[in-house]
Design a protein around this motif. Structure first.
Motif, PDB file in Angstrom:
ATOM      1  N   LYS A   1       0.859  -1.233   0.247  1.00 55.88           N
ATOM      2  CA  LYS A   1      -0.026   0.034  -0.041  1.00 55.88           C
ATOM      3  C   LYS A   1       0.997   1.256   0.145  1.00 55.88           C
ATOM      4  CE  LYS A   1      -2.818   1.227   3.557  1.00 55.88           C
ATOM      5  NZ  LYS A   1      -3.653   1.114   4.609  1.00 55.88           N
ATOM      6  N   LYS A   2       1.895   1.302   0.767  1.00 59.19           N
ATOM      7  CA  LYS A   2       2.802   2.298   0.875  1.00 59.19           C
ATOM      8  C   LYS A   2       4.284   1.779   0.639  1.00 59.19           C
ATOM      9  CE  LYS A   2       2.057   6.251   4.113  1.00 59.19           C
ATOM     10  NZ  LYS A   2       2.064   6.780   5.469  1.00 59.19           N
ATOM     11  N   ALA A   3       5.251   2.584   0.020  1.00 57.32           N
ATOM     12  CA  ALA A   3       6.416   2.301   0.222  1.00 57.32           C
ATOM     13  C   ALA A   3       7.452   3.542   0.021  1.00 57.32           C
ATOM     14  CB  ALA A   3       6.852   1.546  -1.258  1.00 57.32           C
ATOM     15  N   VAL A   4       8.490   3.549   0.800  1.00 55.63           N
ATOM     16  CA  VAL A   4       9.411   4.692   0.985  1.00 55.63           C
ATOM     17  C   VAL A   4      10.538   4.420   0.509  1.00 55.63           C
ATOM     18  CG1 VAL A   4      10.604   6.261   2.640  1.00 55.63           C
ATOM     19  CG2 VAL A   4       8.122   5.908   2.942  1.00 55.63           C
ATOM     20  N   TYR A   5      11.118   5.140  -0.481  1.00 49.97           N
ATOM     21  CA  TYR A   5      12.554   4.888  -0.797  1.00 49.97           C
ATOM     22  C   TYR A   5      13.508   6.032  -0.208  1.00 49.97           C
ATOM     23  CZ  TYR A   5      16.620   4.989  -3.935  1.00 49.97           C
ATOM     24  OH  TYR A   5      17.727   5.007  -4.778  1.00 49.97           O
ATOM     25  N   SER A   6      14.532   5.667   0.178  1.00 52.96           N
ATOM     26  CA  SER A   6      15.504   6.606   0.523  1.00 52.96           C
ATOM     27  C   SER A   6      17.023   6.352   0.361  1.00 52.96           C
ATOM     28  CB  SER A   6      15.299   7.048   2.190  1.00 52.96           C
ATOM     29  OG  SER A   6      15.513   5.818   2.862  1.00 52.96           O
TER      30      SER A   6
ATOM     31  N   ALA B   1       0.015   2.999  -3.430  1.00 53.10           N
ATOM     32  CA  ALA B   1      -0.860   2.121  -4.324  1.00 53.10           C
ATOM     33  C   ALA B   1      -2.230   3.023  -4.744  1.00 53.10           C
ATOM     34  CB  ALA B   1      -1.423   0.761  -3.686  1.00 53.10           C
ATOM     35  N   ARG B   2      -2.328   3.073  -6.023  1.00 48.99           N
ATOM     36  CA  ARG B   2      -3.620   3.721  -6.534  1.00 48.99           C
ATOM     37  C   ARG B   2      -5.056   3.420  -6.013  1.00 48.99           C
ATOM     38  NH1 ARG B   2      -2.262   7.551 -10.293  1.00 48.99           N
ATOM     39  NH2 ARG B   2      -0.187   7.263 -11.314  1.00 48.99           N
ATOM     40  N   ASN B   3      -5.126   1.987  -5.913  1.00 50.95           N
ATOM     41  CA  ASN B   3      -6.311   1.269  -5.273  1.00 50.95           C
ATOM     42  C   ASN B   3      -6.214   1.094  -3.733  1.00 50.95           C
ATOM     43  OD1 ASN B   3      -4.474  -0.800  -5.106  1.00 50.95           O
ATOM     44  ND2 ASN B   3      -5.686  -2.083  -6.008  1.00 50.95           N
ATOM     45  N   SER B   4      -5.493   1.967  -3.178  1.00 47.80           N
ATOM     46  CA  SER B   4      -5.361   1.835  -1.717  1.00 47.80           C
ATOM     47  C   SER B   4      -6.346   1.876  -0.887  1.00 47.80           C
ATOM     48  CB  SER B   4      -4.069   2.714  -1.347  1.00 47.80           C
ATOM     49  OG  SER B   4      -3.758   2.601   0.047  1.00 47.80           O
TER      50      SER B   4
END
Ligand code: SAM
Length: 305
Positions: free
Chosen positions: A224-229, A296-299
């Motif tokens: 649903k959610k991903a963080v890149y750092s 996610a777009r359909n979150s």
């Protein structure tokens, strides 16, 4: 180049109020004004509460707390403010299943566990056995009980493995050039054109790896959610990684505005770059850092199994 000493209160072991009380009882003076945060202006023996990230305290540059009892007891973690952005932005609820793709030595994993109130499950991967062992020690000292430390190549995990079916939150903090690290900023060139051929090749190779890791993370079916750092200053490891992954995953994910109140944004190399976050000693008194948030777009908040 100097930045303040940032301290994250480990809310698994204590509270910010208790830590503030300890420091004031032990000779430190709590200041309330943001203007003193600048490391040059902050008087020795003072501290304040960070204005952006909960449970982060700010001390003058050079404050050494490695022998401090709160640190030894795992009640405080010595972690740069920018390095606290990813877990804060991912913000997984208590009870959720989370993946930390490149986790060791575990500062962000530990922050995730604290945000989750030590409830749920974190699968924390790292390819380095030595760093996994350091991470286990850090997590033990911090009292975190929900982390499964896996000495494993994240790229070899199977997105269809039923073990990961409920994973909705992923943190991707892969190996990078480290060009934003505070001890390197004085002598490392951030300008890719001025690099020698060997260093340039290394940065391009890291960028290819970063695209692979982020793409792999976005392939897990119920994310649903991903963080890149990264702690890199180079567009190639930051905005350009995001562009490549958005090309592949734009139907499933959108790039959301992370830390909307933070003034320093991604470099304008693509239209949504301002949704990304940048930080540096000049831009926010932190080490050099980059962050992007995918949703996610359909979150809907429910897991599609
Ligand atoms: N997130 C960590 C923290 O906050 O403490 C720092 C992570 S560091 C930037 C990147 C890590 O990725 C290194 O520990 C490295 O060993 C690990 N790594 C590199 N390739 C990997 C892979 N294929 N799978 C899992 N971990 C990997």
């Amino acid at each position: 180049m100097q930045i303040p000493r940032y301290v994250r209160v480990n809310t698994v072991r204590t509270s910010t109020e208790e830590v503030i009380a300890w420091f004031t009882e032990n000779g430190f003076k709590l200041r309330r004004k943001r203007s003193i945060v600048d490391s040059i202006q902050m008087a020795s023996g003072t501290f304040c509460v960070d204005e952006h990230i909960p449970n982060v305290l700010v001390f003058p540059a050079g404050t050494d707390l490695h022998d401090n009892i709160l640190y030894k007891e795992g009640k405080i973690i010595l972690q740069d403010k920018a390095s606290c952005f990813p877990a804060f932005v991912l913000n997984p609820p208590a009870g959720s299943d989370v993946m930390d793709a490149c986790a060791a030595p575990g500062n962000k994993t530990s922050h995730l566990a604290a945000i989750m109130d030590n409830k749920g499950q974190i699968f924390a991967f790292d390819i380095s056995e030595k760093r996994i062992s350091t991470m286990k020690k850090l997590l033990h000292r911090a009292g975190e009980k929900i982390v499964e430390a896996k000495h494993q190549d994240f790229l070899k995990t199977d997105p269809r493995d039923p073990v990961y079916t409920n994973v909705q939150y992923i943190l991707v903090d892969p190996s990078c050039s480290g060009s934003g690290m505070i001890n390197r900023l004085d002598y490392v060139t951030s300008d890719i054109d001025n690099m020698d051929a060997k260093e340039k090749q290394r940065v391009y190779s890291l960028a290819r790896f970063q695209v692979k890791v982020l793409s792999h993370a976005l392939s897990f079916p119920n994310v649903k959610k991903a963080v890149y750092s990264t702690c890199s200053l180079h567009n190639i490891e930051n905005e350009e990684v995001i562009v490549k992954c958005l090309e592949k995953f734009h139907e499933k994910f959108e790039l959301k505005k992370a830390l909307p109140d933070w003034p320093h944004r991604g470099h304008a190399v693509f239209p949504q770059a301002s949704n990304c976050v940048r930080a540096s000693p000049k831009e926010g008194s932190t080490s050099g850092f980059f962050l992007a948030l995918f949703e996610a777009r359909n979150s809907t908040g429910t897991v599609e199994v």
